[in-house]
Write a protein that holds these residues in place. Sequence first.
Motif, PDB file in Angstrom:
ATOM      1  N   ILE A 128       0.767  -0.984   0.043  1.00  8.63           N
ATOM      2  CA  ILE A 128      -0.316  -0.444  -0.102  1.00  8.63           C
ATOM      3  C   ILE A 128       0.846   1.737  -0.018  1.00  8.63           C
ATOM      4  N   ASN A 129       2.181   0.819   0.861  1.00 10.63           N
ATOM      5  CA  ASN A 129       3.065   2.564   0.448  1.00 10.63           C
ATOM      6  C   ASN A 129       3.627   2.112  -0.880  1.00 10.63           C
ATOM      7  N   GLY A 130       3.663   1.210  -1.305  1.00  8.78           N
ATOM      8  CA  GLY A 130       4.880   1.304  -2.584  1.00  8.78           C
ATOM      9  C   GLY A 130       3.547   2.293  -3.343  1.00  8.78           C
ATOM     10  N   LEU A 138       2.807   5.965  -2.582  1.00  6.33           N
ATOM     11  CA  LEU A 138       4.287   6.771  -3.157  1.00  6.33           C
ATOM     12  C   LEU A 138       4.470   7.229  -4.432  1.00  6.33           C
ATOM     13  N   ALA A 139       3.482   5.792  -5.683  1.00  6.24           N
ATOM     14  CA  ALA A 139       3.882   5.447  -7.143  1.00  6.24           C
ATOM     15  C   ALA A 139       2.848   6.845  -7.641  1.00  6.24           C
TER      16      ALA A 139
END
Length: 262
Positions: A255-257, A260-261
């Motif tokens: 989810i963090n990735g 950030l994307a």
Amino acid sequence: LCYCGVLPCMASNITQTRGTFDFEGRRLQQVAPTIGPSVRISDRLGLEIVYGIDMVGSHRLLGEFQGPASAFSKTFALEDPWAQRQALQLCTEFPPELRAVTSTCWLKNFKDSLDEESVDWPVRQELGFHERAYAFITKAYSTVGGYPTSSYVWIDQAGPRVYAFYASIKLDFSTRASAAEKLKMMEAWDSHLEAFNRDSEISVRGAWQTSGQWVTAEAEKIIVDSTVVTLCIAMGCVLAGVVLFTRSLLLATLINGVVLAV
């Protein structure tokens, strides 16, 4: 005497050999190329060196500062010959790493005018430094760098007395440089001024430098740093929240990735 030419030597009975001559090719002297400023004039960073003014104010966390932000130094005394020497040296002589290319300093013009009048530099106290300086500054045609000399100096007309002044310096350093490069150059100048104030006479100590480009670079760095810190805090909160509710570190990382994307 036989030589290379059109006519041959006829007196063969008295011919004497003197050996051979070896004429080496002429070599041009190697001259090191002169490297001038690399930054065009319109893009050169400028700064000011200030003498005789102390910063007495301070920034408040909330609200506006009440009271004067600066005051004339109580120890600054240009009537001291050593103060004159060192003040002139500071605004005209620079180490290479500071990349100074031009200097606008009224003391240099004042010294040149004294040389034309056959007056020794520095001006001794008994010859009246302040009186001579005031006469030079207030001349109708007295200019420094295209501006009236009086615009660079704080004087007391009643005294007369030179309370403070500043010199303008242009660097072979672009105003288009990054904030990190500007701050590095600012630190180099701060170190130079710190060394001067440490080693100079007390009558000329307290000089400092300023530039609008330093303010811009510091503001840019603060904005970038605060953005990075805010982003890290936000991502940390997202990671902790997802792990808390899903009990899956892998899912939280994914989810963090994705965030950030986006």
